[in-house]
Design a protein around this motif. Structure first.
Motif, mmCIF file in Angstrom:
data_model
loop_
_atom_site.group_PDB
_atom_site.id
_atom_site.type_symbol
_atom_site.label_atom_id
_atom_site.label_comp_id
_atom_site.label_asym_id
_atom_site.label_seq_id
_atom_site.Cartn_x
_atom_site.Cartn_y
_atom_site.Cartn_z
ATOM 1 N N TRP A 113 0.873 -1.165 0.000
ATOM 2 C CA TRP A 113 0.000 0.000 0.000
ATOM 3 C C TRP A 113 0.918 1.225 0.000
ATOM 4 O O TRP A 113 1.486 1.551 1.020
ATOM 5 C CB TRP A 113 -0.893 -0.023 1.249
ATOM 6 N N HIS A 114 1.103 1.847 -1.144
ATOM 7 C CA HIS A 114 2.086 2.926 -1.319
ATOM 8 C C HIS A 114 3.487 2.479 -0.894
ATOM 9 O O HIS A 114 4.292 3.279 -0.434
ATOM 10 C CB HIS A 114 1.734 4.185 -0.515
ATOM 11 N N GLU A 162 4.084 0.438 1.630
ATOM 12 C CA GLU A 162 4.083 0.007 3.035
ATOM 13 C C GLU A 162 3.347 -1.336 3.087
ATOM 14 O O GLU A 162 2.700 -1.711 2.116
ATOM 15 C CB GLU A 162 3.407 1.075 3.906
ATOM 16 N N HIS A 163 3.409 -2.028 4.217
ATOM 17 C CA HIS A 163 2.888 -3.400 4.283
ATOM 18 C C HIS A 163 3.434 -4.189 3.091
ATOM 19 O O HIS A 163 2.702 -4.912 2.414
ATOM 20 C CB HIS A 163 1.363 -3.413 4.260
ATOM 21 N N ARG A 220 -1.318 -8.024 10.911
ATOM 22 C CA ARG A 220 -1.486 -7.145 12.070
ATOM 23 C C ARG A 220 -2.078 -5.824 11.578
ATOM 24 O O ARG A 220 -1.556 -5.206 10.642
ATOM 25 C CB ARG A 220 -0.123 -6.941 12.745
ATOM 26 N N THR A 233 -3.668 -2.765 9.831
ATOM 27 C CA THR A 233 -3.973 -2.483 8.420
ATOM 28 C C THR A 233 -3.109 -3.288 7.449
ATOM 29 O O THR A 233 -3.308 -3.202 6.237
ATOM 30 C CB THR A 233 -3.840 -0.970 8.100
ATOM 31 N N GLU A 236 7.511 -11.267 9.373
ATOM 32 C CA GLU A 236 8.479 -10.741 10.331
ATOM 33 C C GLU A 236 8.962 -11.839 11.270
ATOM 34 O O GLU A 236 10.074 -11.780 11.774
ATOM 35 C CB GLU A 236 7.829 -9.615 11.151
ATOM 36 N N LYS A 286 10.334 -4.397 11.717
ATOM 37 C CA LYS A 286 9.266 -3.420 11.510
ATOM 38 C C LYS A 286 9.858 -2.032 11.283
ATOM 39 O O LYS A 286 9.651 -1.125 12.077
ATOM 40 C CB LYS A 286 8.363 -3.418 12.748
ATOM 41 N N PHE A 346 10.535 1.743 9.916
ATOM 42 C CA PHE A 346 9.777 2.848 9.325
ATOM 43 C C PHE A 346 10.126 2.895 7.832
ATOM 44 O O PHE A 346 11.291 2.771 7.460
ATOM 45 C CB PHE A 346 10.179 4.184 9.970
ATOM 46 N N MET A 369 9.434 7.102 3.553
ATOM 47 C CA MET A 369 8.578 8.297 3.652
ATOM 48 C C MET A 369 8.422 8.727 5.123
ATOM 49 O O MET A 369 8.501 9.905 5.441
ATOM 50 C CB MET A 369 7.198 8.009 3.042
ATOM 51 N N TRP A 370 8.242 7.755 6.011
ATOM 52 C CA TRP A 370 8.110 8.075 7.441
ATOM 53 C C TRP A 370 9.433 8.565 8.018
ATOM 54 O O TRP A 370 9.457 9.469 8.844
ATOM 55 C CB TRP A 370 7.652 6.834 8.222
ATOM 56 N N ALA A 381 9.798 12.136 7.005
ATOM 57 C CA ALA A 381 8.843 13.010 7.697
ATOM 58 C C ALA A 381 9.241 13.186 9.166
ATOM 59 O O ALA A 381 9.156 14.273 9.726
ATOM 60 C CB ALA A 381 7.437 12.429 7.577
ATOM 61 N N ARG A 382 9.685 12.077 9.759
ATOM 62 C CA ARG A 382 10.071 12.149 11.171
ATOM 63 C C ARG A 382 11.309 13.028 11.349
ATOM 64 O O ARG A 382 11.374 13.852 12.266
ATOM 65 C CB ARG A 382 10.343 10.740 11.711
#
Lengths: 234, 219
Positions: A21-22, A24-25, A163, A165, A185, A216, A218, A221-222, A225-226
């Protein structure tokens, strides 16, 4: 199984579903393996075009994808540029229709009737049926050679669990491909996932690969942003 | 709320359509701003297309969980009592008529309730995402938009010229200048934003406008 065993299943010209999803996942370590192998001429099916450094978008970045069936490429300007340049064929599908076409492909159905897109360009070339006075479009199933899925846990016989979304599109894509490869994972013993915990049962899953890197992380993109948020005052 | 203008006024007006307990889908931008203006005692179930029923506020980075993301891939949270489903179920909510309302931004909207917000052929093509399904299945479809383009051209037309996202589906149009109800007869001017007259609206709207005897004030 090893990354090499999983990557051996990927070949040029295959139709591949990506559960990301973009970006992610996403089965990010196996996508790295596909990049290393240089699998090309991919017909991809994914809810979005990822981002240039995330998920399916990494393969688009290297111009390894020739066709893309998707709902949205707004986060991947490279996909847009390749589409406008005629290098990437994109078929846009409304998101609910995307889900149902894949579900049909995995559930032995010949298609579904949806009101979505009636009266828009989406209906071009499609059969329109009137049921109880309401118009519907006949949308046909999608099926792939390989589905590349990301899950949270698998047990040693191949049951998998998502887990939050993470289930989004990964859950139904697992049914709609000849070969289903899952990146997880964590691998647990049989019995640790109870009947209520298992989202896709072992008979559906062909191969399980366990992440060797961070479980897991990030996504880029995260991370950006972070860093921006936390470094904003400096 | 008195004194609001522009997009804040649009969001505030849209928020007044919601009833306590409504199950709604709000896009990013002005639609999501609506939650800041909910009337006293109104709480909503926010739906995210990826499969969240009961989205909460955006978490701080230290609480962000890569397994809880919104439709745009950003960190999300789930309220107490909220739940998760997969993407097919998420669109069963939307197409199946279970979602009470949505607020959509747009490129164009017209007096028949058609909306065009997903592509400008040859220029802009991000994809429709979930917008066409929202148009097909949600009961109340509120368009929240600037009244005019930057060029000054009306975005509220007799007939959309861009490819449609949904046909004859829009129920309400809220701009920074007025609120139109979409009826079988056409657009009815229900409320004017403070500072605007009926003549102002007629002058900046390409669509035909039905002006009832009483026009309220938008707030």
């Amino acid at each position: 199984m090893s990354k090499e065993e999983a990557i051996a299943k990927f070949h040029d010209g295959q139709t591949i579903m990506f559960g990301d999803w973009h970006g992610e996942h996403s089965a990010e370590e196996l996508i790295t393996g596909m990049l290393e192998k240089g699998v090309k001429d991919i017909s991809a099916i994914a809810v979005s075009g990822g981002m240039p450094d995330q998920g399916l978008g990494r393969l688009i970045h290297e111009k390894l994808v020739k066709d893309l069936i998707t709902t949205h490429i707004g986060l991947n300007p490279e996909a847009r540029d390749q589409m406008f340049a005629g290098e990437l064929n994109v078929e846009f599908v409304p998101q609910g229709t995307f889900a149902e076409r894949i579900r049909c492909g995995g559930a032995g159905l010949g298609g579904c009737l949806t009101p979505t897109g009636v009266g828009t360009d989406i209906e071009k070339g499609k059969q329109k049926l009137t049921i109880d006075g309401k118009e519907y479009l006949l949308e046909l199933p999608l099926h792939a050679d390989v589905a590349l899925i990301k899950a949270w846990k698998a047990d040693t016989i191949g049951n998998i669990a998502f887990r939050y979304t993470g289930r989004a599109t990964n859950s139904y894509m697992a049914f709609a491909a000849d070969i289903v490869i899952v990146e997880v994972e964590e691998l647990v013993e049989v019995g640790e996932l109870g009947p209520d915990d298992i989202d896709v049962p072992a008979p559906i899953i062909d191969m399980v690969y366990v992440r060797t890197g961070e479980k897991k992380p990030f996504c880029p993109m995260w991370q950006r942003a972070r860093a921006k948020a936390e470094g904003g005052g400096k | 709320m008195a004194g609001l203008t522009g997009r804040a006024l649009i969001a505030s007006r849209c928020a007044r359509f919601f009833k306590d307990g409504d199950f709604v889908n709000l896009g990013i931008g002005v639609p999501m701003m609506c939650v800041n203006y909910l009337p006293e005692g109104v709480e909503l179930w926010l739906e995210a297309e990826i499969g969240i029923v009961g989205c909460g506020s955006t978490p701080k980075w230290e609480d962000a969980d890569p397994d809880i993301i919104d439709a745009g891939g950003q960190p999300a949270s789930i309220i107490k009592g909220g739940s998760i489903c997969d993407h097919t179920t998420s669109f069963a909510f939307i197409r199946g008529g279970h979602v009470d309302a949505t607020v959509l931004g747009t490129l164009q909207v017209d007096q028949e309730g058609n909306i065009a917000n997903w592509t400008i052929p040859g220029k802009l093509a991000p994809g429709m995402g979930g917008a066409m399904d929202l148009c097909a299945g949600v009961k109340k479809i509120i368009v929240a938009t600037d009244h005019c383009e930057k060029s000054g051209a009306s975005k509220i037309l007799k007939k959309c010229t861009l490819p449609l996202t949904g046909a004859k589906c829009v129920t309400d149009i809220v701009t920074e200048r007025c609120y139109f109800e979409v009826t079988d007869e056409g657009l009815v001017l229900r409320e004017l934003a403070p500072g605007y007259t009926v003549e102002d609206i007629l002058a900046c709207t390409e669509a035909d406008v039905i002006v009832p005897d009483e026009v309220g004030v938008m707030e």
